[in-house]
Design a protein around this motif. Structure first.
Motif, short mmCIF file in Angstrom:
data_model
loop_
_atom_site.label_atom_id
_atom_site.label_comp_id
_atom_site.label_asym_id
_atom_site.label_seq_id
_atom_site.Cartn_x
_atom_site.Cartn_y
_atom_site.Cartn_z
N PRO A 156 1.89 -14.26 10.76
CA PRO A 156 0.56 -14.12 11.39
C PRO A 156 0.61 -13.57 12.81
CG PRO A 156 1.25 -16.42 11.36
CD PRO A 156 2.34 -15.65 10.68
N ARG A 177 2.58 -34.21 12.14
CA ARG A 177 1.21 -33.71 11.91
C ARG A 177 0.40 -34.72 11.10
NH1 ARG A 177 1.98 -28.27 8.45
NH2 ARG A 177 -0.07 -28.92 7.74
N ARG A 198 3.96 -35.94 -0.50
CA ARG A 198 4.34 -34.74 0.24
C ARG A 198 5.16 -35.10 1.48
NH1 ARG A 198 0.42 -29.74 1.95
NH2 ARG A 198 2.12 -28.26 2.12
N ALA A 250 3.62 -17.19 3.31
CA ALA A 250 4.72 -18.06 2.88
C ALA A 250 6.06 -17.40 3.20
CB ALA A 250 4.61 -18.43 1.41
N ALA A 251 7.14 -18.12 2.95
CA ALA A 251 8.48 -17.61 3.30
C ALA A 251 8.81 -16.42 2.39
CB ALA A 251 9.50 -18.73 3.11
N TYR A 299 -0.71 -18.74 5.65
CA TYR A 299 0.01 -18.84 6.92
C TYR A 299 -0.15 -20.23 7.56
CZ TYR A 299 1.05 -13.83 7.02
OH TYR A 299 1.55 -12.58 6.74
N GLY A 300 -0.76 -21.17 6.83
CA GLY A 300 -0.99 -22.50 7.40
C GLY A 300 -2.17 -22.48 8.36
N ALA A 301 -2.77 -23.66 8.56
CA ALA A 301 -3.92 -23.77 9.48
C ALA A 301 -3.40 -24.04 10.90
CB ALA A 301 -4.82 -24.92 9.03
N1 UDP Z 1 3.74 -19.85 6.96
C1 UDP Z 1 4.07 -18.52 7.07
N2 UDP Z 1 4.26 -17.99 8.30
C2 UDP Z 1 4.13 -18.74 9.43
C3 UDP Z 1 3.78 -20.11 9.30
C4 UDP Z 1 3.59 -20.65 8.05
O1 UDP Z 1 4.17 -17.80 6.07
O2 UDP Z 1 4.32 -18.22 10.52
C5 UDP Z 1 3.53 -20.40 5.61
C6 UDP Z 1 4.54 -21.46 5.20
O3 UDP Z 1 5.72 -20.83 4.71
C7 UDP Z 1 3.77 -22.21 4.14
C8 UDP Z 1 2.31 -22.06 4.62
O4 UDP Z 1 2.31 -21.05 5.59
O5 UDP Z 1 3.90 -21.56 2.90
C9 UDP Z 1 1.75 -23.29 5.30
O6 UDP Z 1 2.10 -24.39 4.64
P1 UDP Z 1 1.64 -25.82 5.11
O7 UDP Z 1 2.26 -26.74 4.15
O8 UDP Z 1 1.88 -26.03 6.56
O9 UDP Z 1 0.09 -25.64 4.90
P2 UDP Z 1 -1.06 -26.67 4.73
O10 UDP Z 1 -1.39 -26.60 3.29
O11 UDP Z 1 -0.58 -28.01 5.19
O12 UDP Z 1 -2.08 -26.06 5.63
#
Ligand code: UDP
Length: 265
Positions: A152, A238, A228, A123-124, A176-178
């Motif tokens: 990642p 997406r 969302r 996450a951020a 890090y998200g999928a």
């Molecule tokens: N994220 C991150 N680094 C990256 C890309 C994404 O930390 O390089 C984090 C982003 O801040 C968020 C999470 O990964 O907290 C992904 O969230 P998203 O809502 O896309 O995930 P989902 O639940 O839809 O897979």
């Protein structure tokens, strides 16, 4: 010595899985997921758990490495409502959603009770720390072994692995998200040796309060995805995966292709 059949410990019933467009999803309830994860922590093996939604199914169809990560997971929980609807449509109903956020909270409750150490990765910057504060105030006694945003990117892997290994958590939540988080754990699981890793996507954003979760009635109506989208309109592209997923499920079923059943690993 022979074991009396009547008193022999029962092994937990196998969790059935089904295929949605060739991608594995386990038909598991929250209670089953929690008891299965609790058992994994002290199993002496390395486990990863992936909550799957329709976007991820569509992604996995095109990305073999991602599909492999799902295939090798110890548990693939039904995160998105679309996955539940598809299972019903195909006549193999999954009982209900097991979302990343709800699963994380239940896992945190178990961890707090049993003194298990949890690490929040991803996450951020600052989000994991906030999520950690919120979790610790909700689940007293919860041990957060560490938090780290990082990224990642492969060049950060060695440093992140060092940090996580040093913290020696029982449970790693990776956000890090999928598919980045799933591919990341596939590359690093052997050297990390964390018993249980859960790929939690946007969960830390919700837990920290950075993103608001839909109110319960909206969740129950199966419209959390819409809530969302309104909160984060940048996700519209997406989310086009949702109607594509629905169309592909219907087309596949009409053309008579069966979604084969496989036992969960
Ligand atoms: N994220 C991150 N680094 C990256 C890309 C994404 O930390 O390089 C984090 C982003 O801040 C968020 C999470 O990964 O907290 C992904 O969230 P998203 O809502 O896309 O995930 P989902 O639940 O839809 O897979």
């Amino acid at each position: 010595m022979m074991t009396d059949v009547k008193t022999a410990p029962k092994s937990p019933p196998a969790i059935p899985s089904l295929r949605l467009l060739g991608v594995r999803v386990d038909s598991v309830t929250m209670e089953q997921a929690i008891s299965s994860i609790a058992g994994m922590v002290h199993s002496g093996k390395i486990h990863h758990i992936i909550p799957v939604n329709p976007e991820m199914v569509m992604l996995a169809r095109k990305n073999a490495q991602f599909r492999e990560a799902i295939e090798r997971a110890s548990l693939v929980v039904p995160d998105g409502i679309g996955v539940v609807y598809a299972s019903r449509y195909l006549g193999r109903p999954i009982p209900d959603r097991v979302t990343g956020v709800d699963l994380t909270k239940r896992v945190a409750a178990v961890a707090a009770r049993r003194g298990l150490r949890v690490f929040l990765l991803g996450a951020a910057p600052g989000v994991a720390e906030l999520a950690s504060l919120r979790l610790r105030s909700e689940f007293s006694g919860l041990i957060i072994a560490g938090t780290y945003a990082g990224s990642p990117k492969p060049e950060e892997e060695a440093e992140i692995c060092r940090l996580v290994a040093e913290a020696a958590p029982h449970i790693l939540l990776i956000a890090y998200g999928a598919p980045s988080q799933e591919l990341w754990i596939m590359r690093n699981r052997e050297r990390l040796k964390v018993p249980v890793t859960i790929c939690v996507g946007g969960t830390l954003d919700f837990l920290s309060g950075a993103v608001r979760r839909a109110p319960r009635p909206i969740q129950r109506a199966g419209l959390e995805w819409l809530y969302r989208l309104i909160q984060q309109p940048s996700r519209w592209r997406r989310m086009l995966a949702l109607p594509r997923f629905a169309a592909a499920i219907v087309m596949n079923s009409l053309s008579g292709r069966t979604e084969r059943e496989h036992p969960a690993q």
